[in-house]
Design a protein around this motif. Sequence first.
Motif, mmCIF file in Angstrom:
data_model
loop_
_atom_site.group_PDB
_atom_site.id
_atom_site.type_symbol
_atom_site.label_atom_id
_atom_site.label_comp_id
_atom_site.label_asym_id
_atom_site.label_seq_id
_atom_site.Cartn_x
_atom_site.Cartn_y
_atom_site.Cartn_z
ATOM 1 N N MET A 1 33.361 7.087 -37.289
ATOM 2 C CA MET A 1 32.921 7.418 -38.819
ATOM 3 C C MET A 1 33.946 8.630 -39.268
ATOM 4 O O MET A 1 34.306 9.287 -38.475
ATOM 5 C CB MET A 1 31.480 7.981 -38.413
ATOM 6 C CG MET A 1 30.981 8.867 -39.699
ATOM 7 S SD MET A 1 29.267 9.505 -39.567
ATOM 8 C CE MET A 1 29.910 10.917 -38.597
ATOM 9 N N SER A 2 34.239 8.590 -40.569
ATOM 10 C CA SER A 2 35.169 9.431 -40.794
ATOM 11 C C SER A 2 34.659 10.135 -42.225
ATOM 12 O O SER A 2 34.153 9.419 -43.226
ATOM 13 C CB SER A 2 36.436 8.779 -41.095
ATOM 14 O OG SER A 2 37.505 9.730 -41.829
ATOM 15 N N LEU B 1 23.318 5.096 -41.139
ATOM 16 C CA LEU B 1 22.691 6.480 -41.506
ATOM 17 C C LEU B 1 22.797 6.884 -40.183
ATOM 18 O O LEU B 1 22.366 6.534 -39.181
ATOM 19 C CB LEU B 1 21.277 6.267 -41.989
ATOM 20 C CG LEU B 1 21.035 6.372 -43.589
ATOM 21 C CD1 LEU B 1 21.720 5.268 -44.171
ATOM 22 C CD2 LEU B 1 19.599 6.366 -43.804
ATOM 23 N N THR C 1 22.405 17.503 -41.068
ATOM 24 C CA THR C 1 23.440 16.424 -42.214
ATOM 25 C C THR C 1 23.101 15.185 -41.967
ATOM 26 O O THR C 1 22.875 14.608 -40.832
ATOM 27 C CB THR C 1 24.877 16.733 -41.859
ATOM 28 O OG1 THR C 1 25.195 18.298 -41.983
ATOM 29 C CG2 THR C 1 25.786 16.042 -42.864
ATOM 30 N N ASN D 1 24.513 11.542 -43.010
ATOM 31 C CA ASN D 1 25.693 10.564 -43.577
ATOM 32 C C ASN D 1 25.383 9.341 -43.637
ATOM 33 O O ASN D 1 24.783 8.451 -42.839
ATOM 34 C CB ASN D 1 27.186 10.661 -42.523
ATOM 35 C CG ASN D 1 27.751 12.040 -42.634
ATOM 36 O OD1 ASN D 1 27.235 13.004 -43.508
ATOM 37 N ND2 ASN D 1 28.783 11.960 -42.081
ATOM 38 N N VAL D 2 25.884 8.779 -45.020
ATOM 39 C CA VAL D 2 25.434 7.256 -45.169
ATOM 40 C C VAL D 2 27.094 6.877 -45.130
ATOM 41 O O VAL D 2 28.053 7.021 -45.972
ATOM 42 C CB VAL D 2 25.140 7.034 -46.655
ATOM 43 C CG1 VAL D 2 24.792 5.771 -46.945
ATOM 44 C CG2 VAL D 2 23.887 7.889 -47.051
ATOM 45 N N VAL D 3 27.000 5.784 -44.212
ATOM 46 C CA VAL D 3 28.659 5.049 -43.860
ATOM 47 C C VAL D 3 28.340 3.744 -44.140
ATOM 48 O O VAL D 3 27.450 2.968 -43.922
ATOM 49 C CB VAL D 3 28.773 5.504 -42.348
ATOM 50 C CG1 VAL D 3 30.066 4.746 -41.960
ATOM 51 C CG2 VAL D 3 28.536 6.876 -42.074
ATOM 52 N N ASP D 4 29.552 3.198 -44.970
ATOM 53 C CA ASP D 4 29.736 1.947 -45.297
ATOM 54 C C ASP D 4 30.412 1.245 -43.892
ATOM 55 O O ASP D 4 31.665 1.909 -43.577
ATOM 56 C CB ASP D 4 30.765 1.716 -46.551
ATOM 57 C CG ASP D 4 30.952 0.393 -46.664
ATOM 58 O OD1 ASP D 4 30.799 -0.670 -45.815
ATOM 59 O OD2 ASP D 4 31.274 -0.020 -47.846
ATOM 60 N N SER E 1 34.192 2.124 -42.252
ATOM 61 C CA SER E 1 33.812 3.202 -41.553
ATOM 62 C C SER E 1 33.948 4.591 -42.388
ATOM 63 O O SER E 1 33.829 5.622 -41.744
ATOM 64 C CB SER E 1 34.475 3.328 -40.217
ATOM 65 O OG SER E 1 35.783 3.643 -40.434
ATOM 66 N N THR F 1 32.355 7.645 -45.015
ATOM 67 C CA THR F 1 31.166 8.151 -45.466
ATOM 68 C C THR F 1 31.168 8.185 -46.970
ATOM 69 O O THR F 1 32.031 8.470 -47.643
ATOM 70 C CB THR F 1 31.096 9.636 -45.009
ATOM 71 O OG1 THR F 1 31.024 9.728 -43.527
ATOM 72 C CG2 THR F 1 29.888 10.033 -45.399
ATOM 73 N N ARG G 1 28.412 8.997 -48.717
ATOM 74 C CA ARG G 1 27.663 10.390 -48.946
ATOM 75 C C ARG G 1 27.235 11.077 -47.915
ATOM 76 O O ARG G 1 26.783 10.569 -46.930
ATOM 77 C CB ARG G 1 26.434 9.945 -49.929
ATOM 78 C CG ARG G 1 25.733 11.150 -50.333
ATOM 79 C CD ARG G 1 26.485 11.660 -51.589
ATOM 80 N NE ARG G 1 26.803 10.826 -52.683
ATOM 81 C CZ ARG G 1 25.984 10.602 -53.989
ATOM 82 N NH1 ARG G 1 24.699 11.278 -53.848
ATOM 83 N NH2 ARG G 1 26.241 9.662 -54.733
ATOM 84 N N SER G 2 27.595 12.471 -47.870
ATOM 85 C CA SER G 2 27.114 13.293 -46.830
ATOM 86 C C SER G 2 26.021 14.192 -47.399
ATOM 87 O O SER G 2 26.387 14.946 -48.658
ATOM 88 C CB SER G 2 28.309 14.201 -46.205
ATOM 89 O OG SER G 2 27.846 14.801 -45.467
#
Length: 236
Positions: free
Chosen positions: A77-78, A107, A114, A116-119, A123, A125, A127-128
């Motif tokens: 995750m980035s 998620l 916090t 994070n919504v990750v595609d 990989s 993010t 939306r944070s």
Amino acid sequence: GEWRVTGSADCTVVLWHEGRCVRAFSSYEWSEWIGTINLGHIAAVSAVCVDGEGCVCSGDIHGSVAMWRPDGSCRMMSPAFPGGLGGGRVSALATGDGMEEDQQLLLAGSAGGTLNVVDMRTSGTLRSIEVRHLAAGGGVLDISFAQPDGEGCALVVCSHGILRVWLKAFEVEEVALLPWPATGARIVNGGRFVVAWHDGGVAVLDARTGYLRENIGLGGQGQVGPDVRVVSATIL
């Protein structure tokens, strides 16, 4: 068959299928022209999840999240969650379908509050979301894409309450407050109920409405006992 995943303090993640270990994941070095980096975990694993296809994700106490491939390699995750006084510890993970075609979302929630919504395709993010400042927010305790009323949202339980995240616009709805600050929680029965606990007490809430169905004090006559510590709970 049924998939299970475990993570441990030795930084490894193990995938199980019907009680049999099918894959162990561990950190490895990856090099390119910019240098050599470690992929995977170099700190104790603190959260894991696996979907119905055996896709594994894991997070650690330093805020890193790995999305593992079947061959043992992974994407990270980035960016990772920022650390500091344990606030970066990954505390909850869940995967589910996004609103775009063939989009798979992860998620990831942190103890510091916090989300994070990750595609998972990139990989990155998308939306944070800082939920620690919300009345029903705080540290993230559990996440679920399972919703009995249909798709399009995910349920997030924090130390102070229940949130609903609408995936199309990544908007957060505060569903309800918990009766007290919780130290742990679990979303059960296909997303229908939330079981939350703290030292000496357990509460059961309707996940859709936030209605408090049970608030059980442990320790005698409904009072919280000084030597009682709840570490987990569920409903049958």
